[in-house]
Motif scaffolding. Structure first.
Motif, PDB file in Angstrom:
ATOM      1  N   THR A 148       2.858   1.548  -3.308  1.00 35.96           N
ATOM      2  CA  THR A 148       1.983   1.855  -4.438  1.00 35.96           C
ATOM      3  C   THR A 148       1.625   3.327  -4.468  1.00 35.96           C
ATOM      4  O   THR A 148       1.647   3.958  -5.528  1.00 35.96           O
ATOM      5  CB  THR A 148       0.716   0.975  -4.383  1.00 35.96           C
ATOM      6  N   VAL A 149       1.336   3.885  -3.312  1.00 34.21           N
ATOM      7  CA  VAL A 149       1.023   5.316  -3.253  1.00 34.21           C
ATOM      8  C   VAL A 149       2.250   6.154  -3.628  1.00 34.21           C
ATOM      9  O   VAL A 149       2.131   7.153  -4.341  1.00 34.21           O
ATOM     10  CB  VAL A 149       0.498   5.698  -1.842  1.00 34.21           C
ATOM     11  N   TRP A 198      -3.027   9.730  -9.975  1.00 30.81           N
ATOM     12  CA  TRP A 198      -3.797  10.972  -9.918  1.00 30.81           C
ATOM     13  C   TRP A 198      -2.964  12.196 -10.279  1.00 30.81           C
ATOM     14  O   TRP A 198      -3.525  13.258 -10.517  1.00 30.81           O
ATOM     15  CB  TRP A 198      -4.418  11.137  -8.526  1.00 30.81           C
ATOM     16  N   THR A 252      -2.955   3.940 -13.561  1.00 29.14           N
ATOM     17  CA  THR A 252      -4.116   3.510 -12.780  1.00 29.14           C
ATOM     18  C   THR A 252      -4.198   1.991 -12.734  1.00 29.14           C
ATOM     19  O   THR A 252      -4.444   1.398 -11.677  1.00 29.14           O
ATOM     20  CB  THR A 252      -5.421   4.097 -13.364  1.00 29.14           C
ATOM     21  N   PRO A 291       1.502   7.143  -8.301  1.00 27.53           N
ATOM     22  CA  PRO A 291       0.457   8.147  -8.042  1.00 27.53           C
ATOM     23  C   PRO A 291      -0.264   8.549  -9.337  1.00 27.53           C
ATOM     24  O   PRO A 291      -0.029   9.615  -9.907  1.00 27.53           O
ATOM     25  CB  PRO A 291       1.237   9.307  -7.434  1.00 27.53           C
ATOM     26  N   ALA A 312       0.830  -1.207   0.000  1.00 26.21           N
ATOM     27  CA  ALA A 312       0.000   0.000   0.000  1.00 26.21           C
ATOM     28  C   ALA A 312       0.865   1.258   0.000  1.00 26.21           C
ATOM     29  O   ALA A 312       0.642   2.177  -0.804  1.00 26.21           O
ATOM     30  CB  ALA A 312      -0.944  -0.011   1.200  1.00 26.21           C
ATOM     31  N   LEU A 313       1.867   1.288   0.866  1.00 27.84           N
ATOM     32  CA  LEU A 313       2.746   2.466   0.926  1.00 27.84           C
ATOM     33  C   LEU A 313       3.541   2.637  -0.367  1.00 27.84           C
ATOM     34  O   LEU A 313       3.616   3.745  -0.916  1.00 27.84           O
ATOM     35  CB  LEU A 313       3.699   2.342   2.119  1.00 27.84           C
ATOM     36  N   PHE A 336      -1.581   0.675 -10.387  1.00 25.46           N
ATOM     37  CA  PHE A 336      -2.023   0.944  -9.017  1.00 25.46           C
ATOM     38  C   PHE A 336      -3.043  -0.115  -8.577  1.00 25.46           C
ATOM     39  O   PHE A 336      -2.922  -0.715  -7.509  1.00 25.46           O
ATOM     40  CB  PHE A 336      -2.637   2.347  -8.948  1.00 25.46           C
TER      41      PHE A 336
END
Length: 139
Positions: free
Chosen positions: A93-94, A100, A112, A98, A90-91, A115
């Motif tokens: 991947t963010v 966005w 996307t 990113p 999770a960390l 992600f």
């Protein structure tokens, strides 16, 4: 409809579970081995993402990737191993994907998807931990 008998028998084999967990963790233990054998590149990667205390980040990453993978494959402390790998995913991947922030529509589409694929891995860790727990409970 239930699985055909030969498939159901295969799915119940303990070795199948070990193999499935090895496949699920392949990207993590391969990455951990690569980082361990090329520390300068691993430190450069941490620097590329702007991570402070790169040495600590790399050491923690290797520990989670290799230790978590090994524990999960062996079915030991699976809840902890899966949780550590899922949190790391999770960390990472963010930080690394990113989507966005990507302006180009095609590049955003690919970012996307990457992600979301990583989020799917988190689901795989959840299932792996649940299945190991069921095996241990004798279900």
């Amino acid at each position: 409809m239930s699985s055909p008998k030969p498939i159901a028998a295969l799915l119940r084999q303990p070795a199948f579970g070990v193999f499935a967990r090895a496949v699920l963790t392949l990207p993590y233990w391969a990455s951990g081995i690569a980082k361990l054998t090329d520390l300068p590149d691993a430190l450069a990667e941490a620097g590329h993402f702007g991570l402070k205390l790169a040495g600590f980040v790399v050491a923690a990453t290797i520990l989670v990737q290799l230790g978590g993978s090994l524990l999960l494959i062996l079915g030991r402390l699976s809840w902890l191993a899966a949780g550590a790998l899922a949190t790391f995913t999770a960390l990472a991947t963010v930080i690394a994907h990113p989507f966005w922030t990507v302006e180009d529509p095609m590049a955003r589409f690919h970012a996307t998807n990457t992600f979301l694929e990583h989020i799917g891995l988190i689901g795989g860790f959840m299932l792996a931990a649940a299945l190991v727990e069921r095996e241990r409970a004798g279900r």
